[in-house]
Design a protein around this motif. Structure first.
Motif, PDB file in Angstrom:
ATOM      1  N   GLU A  65       0.832  -1.207   0.000  1.00  8.28           N
ATOM      2  CA  GLU A  65       0.000   0.000   0.000  1.00  8.28           C
ATOM      3  C   GLU A  65       0.865   1.256   0.000  1.00  8.28           C
ATOM      4  OE1 GLU A  65      -3.838  -1.833   2.458  1.00  8.28           O
ATOM      5  OE2 GLU A  65      -2.180  -0.879   3.528  1.00  8.28           O
ATOM      6  N   ALA A  66       1.936   1.234   0.798  1.00  4.16           N
ATOM      7  CA  ALA A  66       2.816   2.404   0.886  1.00  4.16           C
ATOM      8  C   ALA A  66       3.459   2.720  -0.462  1.00  4.16           C
ATOM      9  CB  ALA A  66       3.889   2.170   1.946  1.00  4.16           C
ATOM     10  N   GLU A  67       3.753   1.687  -1.243  1.00  8.62           N
ATOM     11  CA  GLU A  67       4.354   1.908  -2.565  1.00  8.62           C
ATOM     12  C   GLU A  67       3.442   2.744  -3.459  1.00  8.62           C
ATOM     13  OE1 GLU A  67       7.274   1.221  -3.735  1.00  8.62           O
ATOM     14  OE2 GLU A  67       8.058   0.055  -2.051  1.00  8.62           O
ATOM     15  N   GLN A  68       2.145   2.683  -3.204  1.00  2.78           N
ATOM     16  CA  GLN A  68       1.186   3.416  -4.035  1.00  2.78           C
ATOM     17  C   GLN A  68       0.821   4.785  -3.458  1.00  2.78           C
ATOM     18  OE1 GLN A  68      -2.078   0.861  -5.675  1.00  2.78           O
ATOM     19  NE2 GLN A  68      -1.209  -0.703  -4.314  1.00  2.78           N
ATOM     20  N   MET A  69       1.313   5.065  -2.251  1.00  2.00           N
ATOM     21  CA  MET A  69       0.975   6.328  -1.594  1.00  2.00           C
ATOM     22  C   MET A  69       2.220   7.212  -1.526  1.00  2.00           C
ATOM     23  SD  MET A  69      -2.255   6.176  -0.954  1.00  2.00           S
ATOM     24  CE  MET A  69      -2.390   7.619   0.093  1.00  2.00           C
ATOM     25  N   LEU A  70       2.470   7.934  -2.598  1.00  2.70           N
ATOM     26  CA  LEU A  70       3.652   8.785  -2.686  1.00  2.70           C
ATOM     27  C   LEU A  70       3.358  10.170  -2.111  1.00  2.70           C
ATOM     28  CD1 LEU A  70       4.950   7.835  -6.242  1.00  2.70           C
ATOM     29  CD2 LEU A  70       5.762   7.001  -4.022  1.00  2.70           C
TER      30      LEU A  70
END
Length: 278
Positions: free
Chosen positions: A198-203
């Motif tokens: 999920e963090a990879e998609q939340m820049l």
């Protein structure tokens, strides 16, 4: 439990038979001397049942009743405490004008990441120079309407790769002007940890923009930056869209509702992100 015809012994009136049993009273015949007592209180003070099995069953009822009363009393005390905290929170917010950028984005270091999702508090770091050198950095804008955004990038990554690892509402009793130890504590309920995927998609830079230099994506130093209120709402909205687990979706929705209420934002009119990478 129906106690009619049960034999009893009273400390003063002696032996008798129960002739009436109502919800809150019993009537006992002590050899034609009729007496009425409060039920079940009388059995805890001066009346004893002769039948041991019935007496045991009644004792179990008393114990259950006491447990229920204790639970109710605890609930009443907890409700009083909640009301007191809410009153204190309202006093803090009273006449406080909400700053449009009263959220905080933290740059977590490796030490922070070890404990952040168990301790749920972050240090603001220390002043590096001047007369206040070594003192905790002030976060004067923070109020109970503030959220703490947790960000990270690998040392060898470009700034555009900075990810959002999670976020939390600031503790409802915290104000930045009163904090002295440099720690920003979390709300007891509103806390979100994102998975690695999920963090990879939340820049971070999808939401954040340097208003003076909108094309720049630089964060060279400093433990934190203030962050626009509406940007945090955008992040929460996107996390809801990202989640697939219904319980987690409900958790983030509750967070967003609380956040919008505290920041006087219209939850149905949150604009699309327009950060540097937006």
């Amino acid at each position: 439990m129906n106690l009619i015809n049960e034999e009893v012994t009273h400390k003063v009136f002696g032996e008798g038979n129960i002739v009436e049993h109502e919800e809150s009273s019993i009537t006992i015949d002590f050899n034609k001397d009729i007496k009425k007592f409060v039920y079940p209180d009388a059995f805890e003070k001066f009346i004893t049942l002769k039948d041991k099995r019935t007496a045991k069953s009644l004792k179990e009822i008393f114990l259950k009743r006491k447990e229920e009363e204790e639970v109710l009393e605890r609930e009443r005390e907890e409700e009083k405490e909640i009301q007191m905290l809410e009153q204190q929170r309202l006093e803090i917010l009273k006449n406080h004008k909400i700053h449009e950028s009263s959220q905080i984005a933290f740059w977590l270091d490796e030490e922070d990441q070890k404990d952040i999702f168990t301790d749920w508090q972050v240090s603001t770091g220390n002043v590096q120079s001047g007369k206040n050198k070594g003192q905790p950095n002030s976060v004067a804008r923070l109020r109970p309407n503030s959220a703490g955004l947790l960000t990270w990038r690998e040392p060898d990554q470009p700034e555009t790769a900075r990810k959002i690892l999670g976020l939390y509402m600031i503790n409802e009793m915290f104000t930045g002007t009163l904090g002295t130890d440099g720690m920003v504590p979390s709300h007891a309920e509103f806390k979100i940890e994102l998975s690695e995927e999920e963090a990879e998609q939340m820049l971070f830079w999808k939401y954040y923009v340097n208003k003076n230099y909108p094309e720049r994506t630089s964060w060279n130093s400093g433990k934190f930056r203030y962050f626009d209120n509406v940007w945090t709402a955008q992040i929460l909205k996107d996390i809801i869209a990202l989640k697939t687990d219904e319980a987690q979706i409900d958790q983030v929705k509750s967070f967003l509702e609380y956040f919008c209420k505290m920041n006087a934002l219209d939850i149905d009119n949150i604009p699309e992100p327009q950060g540097t990478l937006g």
